[in-house]
Design a protein around this motif. Structure first.
Motif, PDB file in Angstrom:
ATOM      1  N   MET A   1      30.743  43.704  29.811  1.00  0.00           N
ATOM      2  CA  MET A   1      31.540  43.590  30.939  1.00  0.00           C
ATOM      3  C   MET A   1      32.499  43.111  29.756  1.00  0.00           C
ATOM      4  O   MET A   1      32.661  42.272  28.864  1.00  0.00           O
ATOM      5  CB  MET A   1      31.075  42.442  31.514  1.00  0.00           C
ATOM      6  N   THR A   2      34.073  43.945  30.159  1.00  0.00           N
ATOM      7  CA  THR A   2      35.057  43.458  29.452  1.00  0.00           C
ATOM      8  C   THR A   2      35.787  41.652  29.973  1.00  0.00           C
ATOM      9  O   THR A   2      35.601  41.500  31.050  1.00  0.00           O
ATOM     10  CB  THR A   2      35.877  44.276  29.919  1.00  0.00           C
ATOM     11  N   ARG A   3      35.883  41.484  28.916  1.00  0.00           N
ATOM     12  CA  ARG A   3      36.831  39.799  29.047  1.00  0.00           C
ATOM     13  C   ARG A   3      38.058  40.186  28.476  1.00  0.00           C
ATOM     14  O   ARG A   3      38.764  40.870  27.734  1.00  0.00           O
ATOM     15  CB  ARG A   3      36.467  39.426  28.738  1.00  0.00           C
ATOM     16  N   ILE A   4      38.973  39.762  29.593  1.00  0.00           N
ATOM     17  CA  ILE A   4      40.324  39.729  29.409  1.00  0.00           C
ATOM     18  C   ILE A   4      41.061  38.161  30.136  1.00  0.00           C
ATOM     19  O   ILE A   4      40.675  37.333  30.862  1.00  0.00           O
ATOM     20  CB  ILE A   4      41.151  40.731  30.397  1.00  0.00           C
ATOM     21  N   ILE A  24      39.015  48.373  38.354  1.00  0.00           N
ATOM     22  CA  ILE A  24      37.420  47.711  36.778  1.00  0.00           C
ATOM     23  C   ILE A  24      37.097  46.664  37.587  1.00  0.00           C
ATOM     24  O   ILE A  24      37.229  45.137  37.357  1.00  0.00           O
ATOM     25  CB  ILE A  24      37.934  47.231  35.699  1.00  0.00           C
ATOM     26  N   SER A  25      36.459  46.586  38.952  1.00  0.00           N
ATOM     27  CA  SER A  25      35.836  45.651  39.735  1.00  0.00           C
ATOM     28  C   SER A  25      34.904  44.094  38.488  1.00  0.00           C
ATOM     29  O   SER A  25      34.818  43.260  39.060  1.00  0.00           O
ATOM     30  CB  SER A  25      35.174  45.982  40.802  1.00  0.00           C
ATOM     31  N   GLU A  26      34.368  44.861  37.567  1.00  0.00           N
ATOM     32  CA  GLU A  26      33.468  44.083  36.998  1.00  0.00           C
ATOM     33  C   GLU A  26      34.061  43.438  35.948  1.00  0.00           C
ATOM     34  O   GLU A  26      33.426  42.476  35.085  1.00  0.00           O
ATOM     35  CB  GLU A  26      32.424  44.748  36.245  1.00  0.00           C
ATOM     36  N   ALA A  27      35.155  43.523  35.942  1.00  0.00           N
ATOM     37  CA  ALA A  27      36.455  42.701  34.175  1.00  0.00           C
ATOM     38  C   ALA A  27      36.108  41.384  35.191  1.00  0.00           C
ATOM     39  O   ALA A  27      36.343  40.748  35.945  1.00  0.00           O
ATOM     40  CB  ALA A  27      37.779  43.556  34.760  1.00  0.00           C
ATOM     41  N   ASP A  28      35.825  40.114  33.796  1.00  0.00           N
ATOM     42  CA  ASP A  28      36.159  39.628  33.996  1.00  0.00           C
ATOM     43  C   ASP A  28      36.813  38.701  33.151  1.00  0.00           C
ATOM     44  O   ASP A  28      37.695  38.423  32.092  1.00  0.00           O
ATOM     45  CB  ASP A  28      34.877  38.479  32.439  1.00  0.00           C
ATOM     46  N   ILE A  29      37.766  38.356  34.600  1.00  0.00           N
ATOM     47  CA  ILE A  29      39.076  37.785  33.765  1.00  0.00           C
ATOM     48  C   ILE A  29      39.094  36.412  33.933  1.00  0.00           C
ATOM     49  O   ILE A  29      38.944  35.797  34.402  1.00  0.00           O
ATOM     50  CB  ILE A  29      40.313  38.249  34.836  1.00  0.00           C
ATOM     51  N   HIS A  30      40.233  35.529  32.768  1.00  0.00           N
ATOM     52  CA  HIS A  30      40.817  34.202  32.338  1.00  0.00           C
ATOM     53  C   HIS A  30      42.031  33.957  33.122  1.00  0.00           C
ATOM     54  O   HIS A  30      42.291  34.604  31.653  1.00  0.00           O
ATOM     55  CB  HIS A  30      39.628  33.679  31.691  1.00  0.00           C
ATOM     56  N   LYS A  89      38.463  34.278  45.111  1.00  0.00           N
ATOM     57  CA  LYS A  89      37.486  35.264  45.675  1.00  0.00           C
ATOM     58  C   LYS A  89      36.540  36.160  44.959  1.00  0.00           C
ATOM     59  O   LYS A  89      35.776  36.067  45.157  1.00  0.00           O
ATOM     60  CB  LYS A  89      37.688  34.897  47.124  1.00  0.00           C
ATOM     61  N   ARG A  90      37.291  36.877  44.704  1.00  0.00           N
ATOM     62  CA  ARG A  90      37.036  37.831  43.408  1.00  0.00           C
ATOM     63  C   ARG A  90      36.848  38.004  42.316  1.00  0.00           C
ATOM     64  O   ARG A  90      36.163  38.487  41.774  1.00  0.00           O
ATOM     65  CB  ARG A  90      38.870  38.879  43.756  1.00  0.00           C
ATOM     66  N   GLY A  91      36.671  35.925  42.223  1.00  0.00           N
ATOM     67  CA  GLY A  91      35.840  36.316  40.528  1.00  0.00           C
ATOM     68  C   GLY A  91      36.339  35.690  38.953  1.00  0.00           C
ATOM     69  O   GLY A  91      36.189  35.762  38.407  1.00  0.00           O
ATOM     70  N   CYS A  92      37.995  35.726  39.617  1.00  0.00           N
ATOM     71  CA  CYS A  92      38.654  35.415  38.966  1.00  0.00           C
ATOM     72  C   CYS A  92      38.567  34.003  37.889  1.00  0.00           C
ATOM     73  O   CYS A  92      37.964  32.538  38.794  1.00  0.00           O
ATOM     74  CB  CYS A  92      40.316  35.763  39.277  1.00  0.00           C
ATOM     75  N   THR A  93      38.633  33.371  36.633  1.00  0.00           N
ATOM     76  CA  THR A  93      38.638  32.060  36.787  1.00  0.00           C
ATOM     77  C   THR A  93      39.651  31.990  35.961  1.00  0.00           C
ATOM     78  O   THR A  93      40.359  32.225  34.702  1.00  0.00           O
ATOM     79  CB  THR A  93      37.525  32.265  35.521  1.00  0.00           C
ATOM     80  N   PHE A  94      39.999  30.266  36.643  1.00  0.00           N
ATOM     81  CA  PHE A  94      41.308  30.220  35.990  1.00  0.00           C
ATOM     82  C   PHE A  94      41.078  28.344  35.688  1.00  0.00           C
ATOM     83  O   PHE A  94      39.927  27.473  35.829  1.00  0.00           O
ATOM     84  CB  PHE A  94      41.975  29.519  37.873  1.00  0.00           C
ATOM     85  N   HIS A  95      41.781  28.790  34.392  1.00  0.00           N
ATOM     86  CA  HIS A  95      42.144  27.213  33.539  1.00  0.00           C
ATOM     87  C   HIS A  95      42.794  26.503  33.445  1.00  0.00           C
ATOM     88  O   HIS A  95      44.064  26.791  33.323  1.00  0.00           O
ATOM     89  CB  HIS A  95      41.873  27.446  31.754  1.00  0.00           C
ATOM     90  N   HIS A 125      40.888  41.931  25.946  1.00  0.00           N
ATOM     91  CA  HIS A 125      41.986  42.165  25.893  1.00  0.00           C
ATOM     92  C   HIS A 125      43.021  40.546  26.468  1.00  0.00           C
ATOM     93  O   HIS A 125      42.000  40.167  27.108  1.00  0.00           O
ATOM     94  CB  HIS A 125      42.348  43.228  27.587  1.00  0.00           C
ATOM     95  N   LEU A 126      44.268  41.037  25.573  1.00  0.00           N
ATOM     96  CA  LEU A 126      44.818  39.432  25.678  1.00  0.00           C
ATOM     97  C   LEU A 126      46.573  40.196  26.899  1.00  0.00           C
ATOM     98  O   LEU A 126      46.903  41.374  26.510  1.00  0.00           O
ATOM     99  CB  LEU A 126      45.443  38.875  24.683  1.00  0.00           C
ATOM    100  N   LEU A 127      46.926  38.996  27.574  1.00  0.00           N
ATOM    101  CA  LEU A 127      47.847  40.026  27.861  1.00  0.00           C
ATOM    102  C   LEU A 127      48.741  38.001  28.034  1.00  0.00           C
ATOM    103  O   LEU A 127      47.858  37.165  28.824  1.00  0.00           O
ATOM    104  CB  LEU A 127      47.972  40.336  29.856  1.00  0.00           C
TER     105      LEU A 127
END
Length: 216
Positions: A1-4, A24-30, A89-95, A125-127
């Protein structure tokens, strides 16, 4: 899984996260931010020429603040909150309440709160969309009942019967003023559309590298 990893919680950052999940619906976004909450704390310009300014499925229910056909503005902080709720709701993680101390080619190091016990997140990947520290123009804004709104060039009517106005000079407060605001930026009228577009473009750049990786 791609983590961004996305640093910052601006409208551009939230728009980028939604755009990447669209592609990319399966992306793991933080999303990592020093703020205690997404939206509602601090106001941003809400002037808009059309609603919605992004894909409708990016926005959660906004109740009384949902713009109608006559609206030319939305409460900006509520809009940001609605985008954040939908990302969750779409699975994004907030820190939240989390300060980045260092980044490397594959890791973000941080201190503070957040759902992870570690002080490091590996990423693919980093933004980085944290404020750049530049000093564009400062704008003064206020919110009042629509019938009490002063005549200024930059104003927009909200669905709740209020109007927000912006000017480079301080606006005179009177007994009909409901809220006073200041904002640092170039153009309040273009803020929403520009931020959404920037976020989408940055997201697409990352999406392209994932779907069509550069051959070594």
């Amino acid at each position: 899984m791609t983590r961004i990893a996305i640093l910052g919680d601006s409208l551009a950052a939230l728009s980028a996260a939604h755009r990447m999940l669209d592609k990319i619906s399966e992306a793991d976004i933080h999303i990592i931010t020093e703020r205690a909450e997404i939206g509602l704390t601090g106001e941003v310009p809400g002037l808009t020429s059309s609603w919605p300014p992004c894909s409708p499925h990016w926005i959660s229910e906004m109740a009384s603040q949902t713009p109608n056909e006559e609206s030319t503005a939305v409460r900006g902080s509520w809009f940001l909150k609605a985008l954040g709720i939908q990302l969750s709701k779409r699975g994004c993680t907030f820190h939240l309440r989390t300060r980045v101390t260092a980044t490397s080619e594959a890791e973000v190091h941080f201190v503070g709160a957040g759902p992870m016990g570690s002080s490091m997140i590996p990423f693919d990947h980093l933004l980085d969309l944290r404020p750049a520290g530049q000093e564009p123009a400062q704008w003064h804004g206020l919110v009042c009942r629509t019938e009490d709104a002063p005549e200024v060039n930059l104003s927009g009517n909200r669905s709740d019967g209020t109007t927000e106005v912006w000017a480079k000079e301080a606006l005179e407060r009177n007994k009909t003023t409901l809220q006073e605001m200041t904002w640092i930026g170039d153009d309040p009228a273009a803020f929403i559309s520009k931020e959404v577009e920037v976020g989408m473009q940055l997201a697409q750049t990352i999406v392209d590298t994932i779907i069509h990786p550069v051959e070594q």
